[in-house]
Design an enzyme around this catalytic site. Structure first.
Site, PDB file in Angstrom:
ATOM      1  NE  ARG A 530      43.952  12.394  40.050  1.00 12.77           N
ATOM      2  CZ  ARG A 530      43.696  13.549  39.478  1.00 12.77           C
ATOM      3  NH1 ARG A 530      43.599  14.646  40.188  1.00 12.77           N
ATOM      4  NH2 ARG A 530      43.540  13.635  38.173  1.00 12.77           N
ATOM      5  CG  HIS A 709      50.847   7.915  40.182  1.00 14.70           C
ATOM      6  ND1 HIS A 709      51.038   7.675  38.845  1.00 14.70           N
ATOM      7  CD2 HIS A 709      49.639   8.528  40.279  1.00 14.70           C
ATOM      8  CE1 HIS A 709      49.990   8.110  38.167  1.00 14.70           C
ATOM      9  NE2 HIS A 709      49.138   8.631  39.000  1.00 14.70           N
TER      10      HIS A 709
END
Length: 770
Positions: A530, A709
Site C-alpha cells: 500500500r 486488510h
C-alpha cells in the site's frame, strides 16, 4: 572528517516496483523465485542511490515491514501460522508463506485463511507496522540471514563489508511495541531477547561488519523506571560483541532520557536535530569523549528543501569540538518521504511551481553531501550549491500568494458557538432516529468500495483528455448507481456511494482546495504494498467551490435509504499531508476545518442527512511525550468540531478511525461528540472493547466486525461472536455494524460475500434481541 550515512532508504522503488511484485505474487501470477529476484534487484538499486555515503545501510529493505522482519529474525512467529522458525530460509517458499500469513492472513490467492497479526501506526507516523505477539512461553531463536544475505549481495557488487551498516530495531523498542493476550509484561522476556540479539551481533562481527545501527525510538518517550532499566541492562549485555553500536533515536527529543542515552555503553548515538535542535549541544556536552555523535540534520519526514546555511550554523561549532566524532545523517529513515524529485517533470503547485524548494530522498542525500563537503573541505568548495539554496529559499519567502487575507480573517472571526452542536447527543439521537427510521444494530460500510480496473481506466483517460467531462461523469454515475443497487440488494441500512470518483481520501480533497500542491510520482509506503501520494500544503487553505455535493446528491437520488456524504476530516488531511513549516500546525488545521465545514453545510442543504467525516489519523498526530498530549488533543478535537458542528440536530454526523491505539484517548474521542463513530476493532482482537469497561462512551459506536486488510472472508458466526462481545461493554442500542475500514483495496469477490455474511449475522442478532 565528518562521515555521512543514512538511517534507511525508501524500499518501494522509483516506480513502485515492490508494490507490483508483491501483488503479482499474491495473485499467483509470479513465483517465489521471481519475487526474491525482484527483491534482490531492489536492494541493489537502494545501495546504488546511497553509493556516495561513507556507510550504507543494509537490512532496511523489507518485503512488507521491518518490525515483522525483526520478529522473524528473532524466531517469534505466531503459533497459528504453524511454522518452525528453524526451517525457514529467507529465500524459500516456506518462509514467504509464513511471512505473508502473519502480515495479511494468507500468502497467495489459493492459501488457507489465517488471522492476520495486528497492524498499527509506527510511533507518530503514517507508516503501519505488524505488531509482535508475545506470551509467557515465547522463545527466541536468532536468525541473522535477513542481513547476511544482503551483506553477501552487497559485497558481490564491489562494496567492502566495513561500509555496510546493518540496521536492527532495538530489543527494548521491540518489546515495547509487542503485545500479549496474557497478563504479564513483555519485559519479562528481556533476558531471552538479549541473548538472541547477542547471536545476531556475533554473526555480524564474524562477517567483518564494523558498525551496527540499533534503532531505539522509545528513547523519545517518557519512560518509567522499568523501561529505563531495560535499556541500561540491554546495552551493558550487548557491549563488546565485536561490533560498534550506533544507537539511533528519532521523531522527537530525548528529553529526560538525554543522560541515559549518553551514558549507555555504545560507541555512537544518533539524535534527531530537526525535531530537537537545541538538544544537540546538550548531547555534545554530555557524550563521553570516545563516542560518535550522529547528527540528524536533514529532515527525513518532510519534503522541504533544507536551509543549508542554518544547518551549517548548527554543525560547525559541533564539528570544531568533536572533529571526526561528528557524523551527519537525515533525522530518521527516508522511508517516510518520496524517492526522487527529478522524475517530476511537470510543475508542482497551482499558479506556481514549488519544485525549487522541495527535496525527496535522493535530494536529501545530496544535501547531506553538500554539508559534509562544506565541513570537511570548506564552504568555498560548495559555494555554488550553497548559493543556489539561498536563492531558492529567498524567492520562496518572498512569494506572497501563499497567504490569503480572507482565510486569515475567517480565523480571526471564530467564536465558541461554532464548536458546539445545538443540542446534547441524547436529544439529537431522538430526532435522528425518528427521521432516519433505522433498525436495531444499523448496518453500514466505511465508505469506499473496490477501485476496479475500469474505474481507474476512466479516471486516467479523463485526466489525459481522451474522455470528456460529460462522458467521465456518466461512467462514474453508472458505477455509483450500481454500488447503491448492490448495497440495497444486500439489505444494508445506511448506504455509501462507493467513492468511484476518488483517487485517495486526502488527495481527492486537496486537489480541490487552494493551498495544496500535488505530484505524479511521489509515492510513500504506508504498509506492505500500500503506497500513498501525500499532498503538499504550501499556502493558506480555502474551498473555492463544493467538492462532493454533486456526487452525494446523485447517490441519494438512487435510493430511499439514507446515503452518507463522505468527507475526510481536517486533522487527517493535515497529518496525511506534507505540511508547510512556516506556521503552527493548529493554524493550518483550522483553515482546513473551515473548508470542510463549508462542504458539510452544503451537503446538508442538498438533502444529505448522514455525513461522515473521517479522522483516521487523529491519534498519530499525538506528540510522543505524553505530557504534551493535551495541547495537541485540544486543538485537534476542536478543529473536528469546527468542521462538523454547524449542522441541524437532525443531521447525523459520523466519524471513522482505524489502526491506531485509541484506548488511552477514548475520553477525547468522546469529546468530539460525533453522533456515530466507526472504529477498527477486529484485527486487534477486540482490544478496543476494554476501553468501554472503564469508560461509559455516550454516543453510538460501530466497532469494526471484520478486518478488511486481509483477503479472508469472515463467517457469520465470527461476526456474531464479535458483536456479542461488544454488547458486553456497549449497550445494544448504541451499536452499529460495519467493517473496520474502507473496502477500496479489496476485490469485488471478497467484498460482497463478506458484507452478505455481516448482514446475515446482524439479522440473526436482531431476532435474538427483539
Amino acid at each position: 572528517m565528518a562521515r555521512i550515512h543514512s538511517l534507511g532508504f525508501p524500499r518501494i522503488g522509483a516506480k513502485r516496483e515492490l508494490k507490483f511484485a508483491l501483488e503479482a505474487y499474491w495473485a499467483g501470477h509470479s513465483s517465489a523465485s521471481e519475487l526474491m529476484e525482484k527483491a534482490q534487484q531492489m536492494r541493489s538499486w537502494m545501495w546504488q542511490q546511497q553509493r556516495d555515503l561513507d556507510l550504507v545501510t543494509i537490512g532496511d529493505f523489507s518485503l512488507y515491514d521491518q518490525v515483522l522482519d525483526m520478529s522473524f529474525a528473532l524466531g517469534n512467529i505466531p503459533p497459528r501460522v504453524d511454522a518452525d522458525p528453524s526451517t525457514l530460509a529467507v529465500e524459500g517458499e516456506a518462509f514467504l508463506n509464513a511471512y505473508f500469513k502473519t502480515a495479511r492472513g494468507r500468502s497467495v490467492s489459493d492459501c488457507g485463511c489465517t488471522q492476520a497479526a495486528e497492524m498499527t501506526k509506527w510511533f507518530d507516523s503514517n507508516y503501519h507496522y505488524i505488531v509482535p505477539e508475545v506470551g509467557q512461553d515465547t522463545q527466541f531463536a536468532a536468525n541473522p540471514q535477513h542481513w547476511l544475505s544482503a551483506l553477501e549481495e552487497f559485497e558481490s557488487q564491489g562494496y567492502a563489508a566495513n561500509r555496510a551498516k546493518p540496521v536492527l530495531i532495538g530489543p527494548v523498542s521491540y518489546l515495547y511495541l509487542a503485545k500479549s493476550k496474557q497478563d504479564f509484561s513483555p519485559l519479562d522476556l528481556l533476558p531471552d531477547v538479549i541473548e538472541a540479539y547477542k547471536s545476531l551481533l556475533h554473526a555480524f562481527a564474524e562477517k567483518g561488519i564494523e558498525w551496527v545501527q540499533i534503532d531505539e525510538p522509545v528513547l523519545s518517550l517518557e519512560l518509567n523506571a522499568d523501561w529505563r532499566h531495560a535499556l541500561n541492562l540491554s546495552y551493558h549485555k550487548l557491549n563488546n560483541m565485536g561490533v560498534k553500536l550506533l544507537l539511533a533515536n528519532y521523531f522527537s527529543s530525548l528529553g529526560d532520557n538525554v543522560r541515559l542515552a549518553c551514558d549507555l555503553p555504545v560507541q555512537g548515538l544518533h539524535i534527531d536535530a530537526v525535531a530537537a535542535e537545541k538538544e544537540a549541544k546538550i548531547v555534545a556536552d554530555w557524550l563521553p569523549s570516545h563516542k560518535v555523535l550522529s547528527l540528524g540534520i536533514i529532515n527525513g519526514r518532510n519534503i522541504w528543501r533544507a536551509d543549508l546555511d542554518r544547518c551549517l550554523e548548527i554543525i560547525q561549532p559541533l564539528h570544531q569540538r568533536l572533529g571526526d566524532r561528528l557524523w551527519l545523517a537525515p533525522s530518521c529513515s527516508l522511508l517516510h518521504v518520496p524517492v526522487d524529485l527529478e522524475v517530476e517533470e511537470e510543475a508542482i503547485g497551482k499558479g506556481c511551481d514549488i519544485r525549487s524548494v522541495l527535496a525527496f530522498a535522493r535530494q536529501k542525500l545530496a544535501e547531506l553531501s553538500v554539508l559534509s563537503r562544506a565541513v570537511n573541505e570548506g564552504e568555498e568548495s560548495v559555494a555554488q550549491e550553497l548559493q543556489a539554496s539561498r536563492v531558492a529559499l529567498q524567492e520562496w519567502q518572498a512569494f506572497k500568494d501563499r497567504q490569503h487575507s480572507e482565510v486569515r480573517q475567517r480565523l480571526n472571526n471564530l467564536h465558541s458557538d461554532m464548536y458546539r452542536r445545538q443540542s446534547v447527543f441524547a436529544e439529537r439521537q431522538k430526532q435522528q432516529r425518528a427521521q432516519l427510521d433505522l433498525p436495531l444494530l444499523p448496518t453500514t460500510t466505511i465508505g469506499s468500495f473496490p477501485q476496479t480496473a475500469d474505474i481507474r481506466k476512466a479516471r486516467r483517460e479523463f485526466k489525459l483528455g481522451s474522455l470528456n467531462e460529460q462522458q467521465y461523469k456518466q461512467l462514474m454515475r453508472d458505477e455509483i448507481a450500481q454500488c447503491i443497487e448492490q448495497q440495497e440488494a444486500l439489505g444494508l441500512d445506511v448506504l455509501v456511494h462507493g467513492e468511484a470518483e476518488r483517487n485517495d481520501m486526502v488527495e481527492y480533497f486537496g486537489e480541490q482546495l487552494d493551498g495544496f500542491a500535488f505530484t505524479r510520482f511521489a509515492w510513500v509506503q504506508s504498509y506492505g504494498s500500500r503506497c500513498v501520494k501525500p499532498p503538499i500544503i504550501y499556502g493558506d487553505v480555502q474551498r473555492p467551490e463544493a467538492m462532493t455535493v454533486e456526487w452525494a446528491a446523485f447517490a441519494q437520488s438512487c435510493s430511499q435509504k439514507p446515503v452518507k456524504g463522505m468527507l475526510t476530516g481536517p486533522v487527517t488531511i493535515l497529518n496525511w499531508s506534507f505540511v508547510r513549516d512556516d506556521q503552527p500546525l493548529k493554524e493550518t488545521c483550522a483553515q482546513i476545518a473551515l473548508a470542510i465545514r463549508d462542504e458539510v453545510l452544503d451537503l446538508e442543504a442538498a438533502g444529505i442527512k448522514v455525513i461522515q467525516i473521517d479522522e483516521a489519523a487523529l491519534r498519530e498526530g499525538l506528540p510522543l511525550k505524553r505530557s504534551a498530549w493535551s495541547g495537541y488533543l485540544n486543538w485537534a478535537v476542536n478543529n473536528f468540531k469546527l468542521a462538523a458542528n454547524g449542522v441541524e440536530d437532525t443531521t447525523q454526523i459520523h466519524t471513522h478511525m482505524c489502526y491506531s491505539e485509541f484506548n488511552d484517548i477514548i475520553e477525547h474521542i468522546a469529546a468530539m461528540d460525533a453522533d456515530v463513530i466507526t472504529i477498527e476493532n477486529s484485527r486487534s482482537d477486540n482490544e478496543l472493547l476494554a476501553a468501554f469497561e472503564q469508560f461509559d462512551y455516550p454516543n453510538d459506536i460501530g466497532p469494526g466486525v471484520y478486518d478488511i486488510h486481509s483477503p479472508n472472508i469472515p463467517s457469520p458466526h465470527s461476526i456474531e461472536t464479535l458483536l456479542k462481545a461488544a454488547n458486553k461493554t456497549i449497550d445494544i442500542q448504541q451499536l452499529w455494524v460495519n467493517p473496520d475500514c474502507g473496502l477500496k483495496t479489496r476485490k469485488q469477490e471478497e467484498v460482497w460475500p463478506a458484507l452478505k455474511n455481516m448482514v446475515e449475522a446482524t439479522k440473526k442478532l436482531r431476532e435474538q434481541f427483539a
